[in-house]
Design an enzyme around this catalytic site. Structure first.
Site, PDB file in Angstrom:
ATOM      1  N   GLU A 187       4.010  13.248  -4.536  1.00 13.42           N
ATOM      2  CA  GLU A 187       3.439  13.502  -3.564  1.00 13.42           C
ATOM      3  C   GLU A 187       4.276  14.059  -2.367  1.00 13.42           C
ATOM      4  O   GLU A 187       5.411  13.870  -2.183  1.00 13.42           O
ATOM      5  CB  GLU A 187       3.692  11.834  -3.018  1.00 13.42           C
ATOM      6  CG  GLU A 187       2.585  11.583  -1.598  1.00 13.42           C
ATOM      7  CD  GLU A 187       2.705  10.098  -1.071  1.00 13.42           C
ATOM      8  OE1 GLU A 187       3.771   9.550  -0.838  1.00 13.42           O
ATOM      9  OE2 GLU A 187       1.550   9.806  -0.835  1.00 13.42           O
ATOM     10  N   GLU A 234       0.835  -1.317   0.008  1.00  8.71           N
ATOM     11  CA  GLU A 234      -0.030  -0.053   0.169  1.00  8.71           C
ATOM     12  C   GLU A 234       0.918   1.180  -0.059  1.00  8.71           C
ATOM     13  O   GLU A 234       1.628   1.354   0.932  1.00  8.71           O
ATOM     14  CB  GLU A 234      -0.927  -0.095   1.295  1.00  8.71           C
ATOM     15  CG  GLU A 234      -1.757  -1.279   1.545  1.00  8.71           C
ATOM     16  CD  GLU A 234      -2.753  -1.435   0.620  1.00  8.71           C
ATOM     17  OE1 GLU A 234      -3.041  -0.355  -0.416  1.00  8.71           O
ATOM     18  OE2 GLU A 234      -3.537  -2.600   0.547  1.00  8.71           O
TER      19      GLU A 234
HETATM   20  P1  NAD Z   1       8.620   4.792   4.238  1.00  4.65           P
HETATM   21  O1  NAD Z   1       8.520   3.918   3.005  1.00  4.65           O
HETATM   22  O2  NAD Z   1       9.709   5.534   4.256  1.00  4.65           O
HETATM   23  O3  NAD Z   1       8.636   3.744   5.579  1.00  4.65           O
HETATM   24  C1  NAD Z   1       7.315   2.781   5.701  1.00  4.65           C
HETATM   25  C2  NAD Z   1       7.884   1.586   6.635  1.00  4.65           C
HETATM   26  O4  NAD Z   1       9.047   1.071   5.927  1.00  4.65           O
HETATM   27  C3  NAD Z   1       8.826   2.147   7.889  1.00  4.65           C
HETATM   28  O5  NAD Z   1       8.560   1.204   8.945  1.00  4.65           O
HETATM   29  C4  NAD Z   1      10.388   2.082   7.405  1.00  4.65           C
HETATM   30  O6  NAD Z   1      11.102   1.875   8.581  1.00  4.65           O
HETATM   31  C5  NAD Z   1      10.394   0.963   6.649  1.00  4.65           C
HETATM   32  N1  NAD Z   1      11.328   0.966   5.647  1.00  4.65           N
HETATM   33  C6  NAD Z   1      12.138   1.960   5.036  1.00  4.65           C
HETATM   34  N2  NAD Z   1      13.088   1.411   4.291  1.00  4.65           N
HETATM   35  C7  NAD Z   1      13.106   0.147   4.201  1.00  4.65           C
HETATM   36  C8  NAD Z   1      13.830  -0.859   3.695  1.00  4.65           C
HETATM   37  N3  NAD Z   1      14.842  -0.798   2.876  1.00  4.65           N
HETATM   38  N4  NAD Z   1      13.349  -2.193   4.008  1.00  4.65           N
HETATM   39  C9  NAD Z   1      12.268  -2.434   4.825  1.00  4.65           C
HETATM   40  N5  NAD Z   1      11.767  -1.714   5.443  1.00  4.65           N
HETATM   41  C10 NAD Z   1      11.931  -0.213   5.090  1.00  4.65           C
HETATM   42  O7  NAD Z   1       7.177   5.606   4.314  1.00  4.65           O
HETATM   43  P2  NAD Z   1       6.887   6.547   5.472  1.00  4.65           P
HETATM   44  O8  NAD Z   1       7.435   7.820   5.296  1.00  4.65           O
HETATM   45  O9  NAD Z   1       6.808   5.950   6.874  1.00  4.65           O
HETATM   46  O10 NAD Z   1       5.317   6.893   5.116  1.00  4.65           O
HETATM   47  C11 NAD Z   1       4.773   7.552   4.433  1.00  4.65           C
HETATM   48  C12 NAD Z   1       4.503   6.994   2.985  1.00  4.65           C
HETATM   49  O11 NAD Z   1       3.572   6.092   3.347  1.00  4.65           O
HETATM   50  C13 NAD Z   1       3.725   7.991   2.133  1.00  4.65           C
HETATM   51  O12 NAD Z   1       4.198   7.595   0.794  1.00  4.65           O
HETATM   52  C14 NAD Z   1       2.303   7.498   2.038  1.00  4.65           C
HETATM   53  O13 NAD Z   1       1.659   7.760   0.738  1.00  4.65           O
HETATM   54  C15 NAD Z   1       2.300   5.921   2.310  1.00  4.65           C
HETATM   55  N6  NAD Z   1       1.264   5.532   3.032  1.00  4.65           N
HETATM   56  C16 NAD Z   1       0.434   4.726   2.204  1.00  4.65           C
HETATM   57  C17 NAD Z   1      -0.944   4.208   2.675  1.00  4.65           C
HETATM   58  C18 NAD Z   1      -1.590   3.237   1.840  1.00  4.65           C
HETATM   59  O14 NAD Z   1      -2.529   2.770   2.379  1.00  4.65           O
HETATM   60  N7  NAD Z   1      -1.586   3.436   0.699  1.00  4.65           N
HETATM   61  C19 NAD Z   1      -1.194   4.641   3.954  1.00  4.65           C
HETATM   62  C20 NAD Z   1      -0.424   5.203   4.865  1.00  4.65           C
HETATM   63  C21 NAD Z   1       0.695   5.711   4.319  1.00  4.65           C
END
Ligand code: NAD
Length: 498
Positions: A400, A267
């Site tokens: 975004e 997601e």
């Molecule tokens: P992010 O992708 O930076 O991090 C999300 C999670 O992934 C965190 O727990 C992070 O520690 C982990 N992560 C980061 N790098 C990783 C790696 N290399 N391997 C494994 N895990 C890793 O996102 P964020 O800044 O926490 O959240 C914002 C983003 O989330 C936005 O793009 C938003 O649109 C998206 N989002 C989507 C939904 C949906 O349902 N589509 C809902 C909420 C947020």
């Protein structure tokens, strides 16, 4: 405790809070194997709330082994669905009992207003109840074979599921992942965001109290590139359930390919279009909803209605009303129940959003209201910001931002509106405002989007799936569709003597 709490009540409760800061592995709260910690900071005040265990590959290896053992032993995976339901309903009841505390943890950790966190708790608890109640109503199939055979299609849990979640709705996103995975009988390892780990650790305490067997639900706080990556590359994790950015989602698919082809449900991000046609009913209501669609949760929402597409004949009127609505949505202390917006999650995100505002001005969009990007505020607060005259070529019209920045576009025809709406790498959500049912259905069918909101924004409950198309992802949270994602189909073909 009533939720009619005042600002002072919440401040007092916040002062009295204590935090669990250790990882939850097997059945115990433990320090990270390395002994390392990281600070989690309240973005509204800059104050360090706690030092939290910083897990890495060593912790992932231990947790995966416990999860696998628990799965193989069958204390949860082979337990009657009705019994799993009872445990999960107990967990939901405990969350209900402690919802103020859980809401407060999310508000302190990532800056969202307390009223919004309480809404998240209702969503999280509802999600747990929905999946718990569903699991003993999910049947297998008997295939329509000839007399000489009996073809059974059985549903079985996948094994070990790693749930990697973001910080914007910490506990609600967690519930969307863990509720169906646990209900289906999997062992779950939760990796909360390093920006909001505290509610997940409190949830682990409640899960233990509810009676989830050891190793079935574990929580590993830490960074994505350390513990997250290790879980994603593990040969003994069967499924990654991820909510976060598109960039990280792409990495996770690569990790799955480099390891054991684990399932990867994503997601990811969005740049969701909200289409307002001149035949819509009530411009005041439309403008208010359009403002809420982008400014709710400081714009840190995957389905933020960040592109407002307005038919040119009513554009000026809609924008004027929008500015008035935005004026009433200024950020304030997240502990004040009257605050509509809170603080941005951290300085990186704050600077990122301010940089986009600067770029919007440089690119020639008209800044109708919002922060002066040059002014330095005392806290990480950003005022509702509206750009008019945005084009698809501008970064603020395509990328975004994940902050309270709205890009307004004009259009002259339905055709142009749909073309603009679909001109995006994302496809998470879209809105249509119109009174013409033919147009509503025509446009809804043509929008490349996981969900379409008609004369509302973000209308949904547990009964409908949530997810995106294109680079917004491939999974579905909520509803029985999500429950199915966490189980495997097994065919059993019995030869019979007719
Ligand atoms: P992010 O992708 O930076 O991090 C999300 C999670 O992934 C965190 O727990 C992070 O520690 C982990 N992560 C980061 N790098 C990783 C790696 N290399 N391997 C494994 N895990 C890793 O996102 P964020 O800044 O926490 O959240 C914002 C983003 O989330 C936005 O793009 C938003 O649109 C998206 N989002 C989507 C939904 C949906 O349902 N589509 C809902 C909420 C947020």
């Amino acid at each position: 405790m009533s939720n009619e709490l005042t600002h002072a009540d919440w401040q007092r409760l916040a002062g009295d809070l204590t935090f669990e800061t250790r990882a939850f592995v097997d059945d115990a709260f433990v320090a990270a194997v390395s002994g390392e910690t990281f600070a989690t900071v309240n973005p509204a005040t800059g104050e360090t709330l706690a030092e939290v265990a910083s897990c890495d590959a060593a912790d992932a290896e231990v947790a995966v082994a416990h999860a696998r053992r628990a799965f193989a032993e069958g204390g949860w995976s082979r337990r009657a669905p009705g019994e799993r339901k009872a445990v999960l309903l107990r967990l939901a009841a405990l969350m209900e009992q402690h919802k103020n505390e859980l809401a407060l943890l999310d508000t302190l950790d990532m800056g969202k207003p307390i009223a919004s966190s309480l809404g998240d708790m209702a969503g999280a608890i509802g999600c747990l109840r929905h999946h718990a109640e569903s699991i003993d109503k999910l049947y297998g199939e008997v295939a329509p074979t000839g007399e000489d055979a009996l073809g059974l299609v059985l549903r079985e849990p996948l094994g070990v599921v790693a749930s990697i979640v973001p910080w914007n709705f910490p506990l609600m996103m967690t519930a969307w992942k863990i509720a169906p995975a646990l209900a289906a009988g999997n062992s779950v390892i939760l990796k909360p965001s390093e920006k909001s780990p505290l509610s997940a650790l409190r949830l682990a305490q409640l899960a233990k109290e509810a009676g989830l067997p050891r190793g079935v639900f574990q929580v590993l706080p830490g960074f994505g590139h350390t513990v997250g990556k290790a879980l994603a590359l593990s040969m003994d994790v069967d499924c990654l359930a991820f909510t976060g950015s598109t960039a990280v989602g792409k990495q996770l698919m690569q990790y799955a390919g480099q390891s054991n082809l684990k399932r990867v449900y994503l997601e990811c991000g969005g740049k969701s279009p909200n289409l307002v046609f001149a035949d819509c009913k009530d411009l005041d209501a439309v403008a208010r909803h359009a403002a809420e669609a982008i400014f709710h949760n400081q714009g840190e929402v995957c389905i933020a209605g960040s592109r407002l597409l307005v038919e040119n004949s009513i554009r000026e009127a809609v924008v004027d009303k929008l500015l008035a609505a935005a004026e009433s949505m200024q950020p304030g202390d997240p502990l004040d129940p009257a605050s509509f917006m809170g603080a941005m999650v951290d300085r990186t995100q704050y600077e990122r959003v301010r940089d986009y505002i600067r770029r919007g001005v440089e690119e020639g969009a008209t800044l109708r209201t919002g922060s002066d990007p040059a002014a330095e505020g005392p806290g990480l607060f950003i005022a509702p910001t509206v750009f008019d005259g945005v084009t698809p070529q501008m970064a603020i019209g395509r990328e975004e931002i994940f902050g309270p920045v709205l890009a307004v576009f004009g259009f002259d025809s339905e055709e142009e509106a749909v073309r603009l709406a679909n001109d995006s790498e994302y496809g998470l959500a879209a809105g249509v405002w119109s009174q013409d049912i033919d147009r509503i259905m025509r446009v809804s069918r043509r929008l490349e989007s996981g969900q379409v909101f008609v004369n509302n924004w973000a209308g949904m409950d547990q009964t409908v799936p949530f997810g995106g198309v294109k680079q917004s992802g491939n999974g579905r949270d909520k509803s029985h569709h999500s429950l199915e994602e966490y189980s495997e189909l097994k065919t059993v073909w019995l030869s019979l003597v007719p």
